[in-house]
Design an enzyme around this catalytic site. Structure first.
Site, PDB file in Angstrom:
ATOM      1  N   LYS A 194      43.910  31.583  48.512  1.00 36.66           N
ATOM      2  CA  LYS A 194      44.121  32.783  48.224  1.00 36.66           C
ATOM      3  C   LYS A 194      45.460  33.341  49.057  1.00 36.66           C
ATOM      4  CE  LYS A 194      42.154  37.466  48.317  1.00 36.66           C
ATOM      5  NZ  LYS A 194      40.875  38.208  48.872  1.00 36.66           N
ATOM      6  N   LYS A 246      43.878  32.138  43.779  1.00 33.07           N
ATOM      7  CA  LYS A 246      44.252  33.573  43.411  1.00 33.07           C
ATOM      8  C   LYS A 246      45.542  34.093  44.166  1.00 33.07           C
ATOM      9  CE  LYS A 246      42.137  37.942  44.383  1.00 33.07           C
ATOM     10  NZ  LYS A 246      40.818  38.408  45.333  1.00 33.07           N
TER      11      LYS A 246
HETATM   12  C1  PBG Z   1      38.876  40.843  49.135  1.00 31.77           C
HETATM   13  C2  PBG Z   1      39.426  40.674  47.733  1.00 31.77           C
HETATM   14  C3  PBG Z   1      40.582  41.202  47.075  1.00 31.77           C
HETATM   15  C4  PBG Z   1      40.549  41.017  45.847  1.00 31.77           C
HETATM   16  C5  PBG Z   1      39.543  40.136  45.294  1.00 31.77           C
HETATM   17  N1  PBG Z   1      38.772  40.319  46.595  1.00 31.77           N
HETATM   18  C6  PBG Z   1      41.513  41.905  47.879  1.00 31.77           C
HETATM   19  C7  PBG Z   1      42.413  41.530  48.928  1.00 31.77           C
HETATM   20  O1  PBG Z   1      42.194  40.166  49.209  1.00 31.77           O
HETATM   21  O2  PBG Z   1      43.328  42.354  49.570  1.00 31.77           O
HETATM   22  C8  PBG Z   1      41.770  41.290  44.765  1.00 31.77           C
HETATM   23  C9  PBG Z   1      41.487  41.471  43.372  1.00 31.77           C
HETATM   24  C10 PBG Z   1      42.517  41.792  42.539  1.00 31.77           C
HETATM   25  O3  PBG Z   1      43.565  42.225  42.789  1.00 31.77           O
HETATM   26  O4  PBG Z   1      41.993  41.831  41.380  1.00 31.77           O
HETATM   27  N2  PBG Z   1      37.549  41.185  49.062  1.00 31.77           N
END
Ligand code: PBG
Length: 321
Positions: A194, A246
């Site tokens: 991520k 992601k």
């Molecule tokens: C953290 C989380 C995020 C997203 C999903 N889980 C935000 C981040 O890491 O700042 C982002 C998902 C998206 O942008 O659609 N709980």
């Protein structure tokens, strides 16, 4: 000329026969937001068509997801109160846990019910973990809370927990906590790779994030791919049942490398900013919404993701018929 690749492209039937990748509604997972205490849905301006649900409209959305035949739903909570420890995430009365219970009661095993296992929606400082006395994200103290949170989510009915906080050791900590509480069948979908991405912007509006600053001490540098392979290896060794990359569209090389590396199915998350870009261009008449959305999802599948999390899930399932 002996070789004429165009022969196989001459009509839709031939093209369909030789298509190397297919998109099916069952491949898709819908991320959905539920707001505590809301008595009507609240549109999210930066994500046209996406809303913060009430408990009742969320349950109705889950039913639609079953009717359209998609694979799963991933729930995110928007609490009314936040604190330093993110208590709303672990309490059974917290919005996400209540929502999991309601959705699971509605869909049973007809839809895979997933929960975001992360503190950022629940902390007043907006970080994915708790802070130490110098204001830094405290990895190991956070692991303990993730374990509690995952157990609360499993108890509420989640088939799958999705640790997205990028703490070291989070998969092992969650697996151990789940097993100790008797939830040996709860699936762990590890956000393995991520990245600290600008494409999460609209999501932070969606969950009314209180974050100031960034997440670069725990989310990955977009410059790296070898690091993702290490993260994937670690999560597999810690017992991940699925690994996720992601964002998706700017990271298709990572999806591809993950698919080659992983012994478990790979998921990819087409995040909020990726969704909103397609919506914005389509709203301006610059691209065709349906064609661009389906092409983006197919590309993510082609890169090697078996499962795709996407805000287009219901619309795409409808288009795919
Ligand atoms: C953290 C989380 C995020 C997203 C999903 N889980 C935000 C981040 O890491 O700042 C982002 C998902 C998206 O942008 O659609 N709980």
């Amino acid at each position: 000329m002996i070789e004429r690749p165009r022969r196989l492209r001459q009509n839709p039937a031939l093209r369909a026969l030789v298509a190397e990748t297919r998109l099916h509604p069952k491949d898709l997972v819908l991320p959905a937001f539920v707001a505590e205490g809301a008595d009507s849905v609240r549109p999210i301006p930066s994500m046209p068509g996406v809303v913060q649900h009430t408990l009742d409209t969320l349950v109705a959305e889950a039913r639609r997801a079953v009717d359209l035949g998609i694979g799963g739903i991933m729930l995110f909570g928007v609490p009314t109160t936040k604190d330093a420890r993110g208590s709303g995430g672990t309490e059974p009365s917290g919005i996400l846990n209540v929502a999991l219970e309601r959705v699971r009661a509605e869909v049973g095993d007809e839809l895979v019910v997933m929960a975001d296992t992360c503190l950022d929606e629940f902390t007043d400082h907006g970080h994915c973990g708790v802070l130490d006395d110098r204001g830094r994200v405290d990895n190991d103290a956070t692991l303990e809370i993730y374990g509690e949170m995952a157990v609360a989510q499993a108890r509420a009915g989640a088939h799958v927990v999705g640790p997205s906080g990028m703490m070291d050791g989070q998969v092992a900590a969650i697996r151990e906590a789940l097993d100790a509480a008797g939830f040996t069948d709860t699936v762990v979908l590890a956000y393995a790779a991520k990245y600290a991405s600008a494409f999460y912007g609209p999501f932070r509006d969606a969950v009314q994030s209180s974050l100031e600053g960034d997440r670069r001490t725990y989310q990955q540098d977009p410059a790296n791919v070898v690091e993702s392979l290490r993260e994937i290896d670690l999560d597999l060794a810690e017992g991940a049942d699925l690994v996720m990359v992601k964002p998706a569209m700017s990271y298709l090389d990572v999806v591809s490398a993950a698919a080659e590396r992983s012994s478990v199915p790979v998921a990819a998350y087409q995040v909020s900013g990726e969704y909103s870009m397609v919506c914005a261009a389509a709203a301006n008449g610059w691209i065709d919404r349906r064609a661009a959305a389906l092409e983006s999802l197919l590309s993510i599948r082609r890169a090697g993701a078996q499962v795709v999390l996407t805000y287009f899930a219901l619309e795409a399932a409808d288009w795919l018929g």
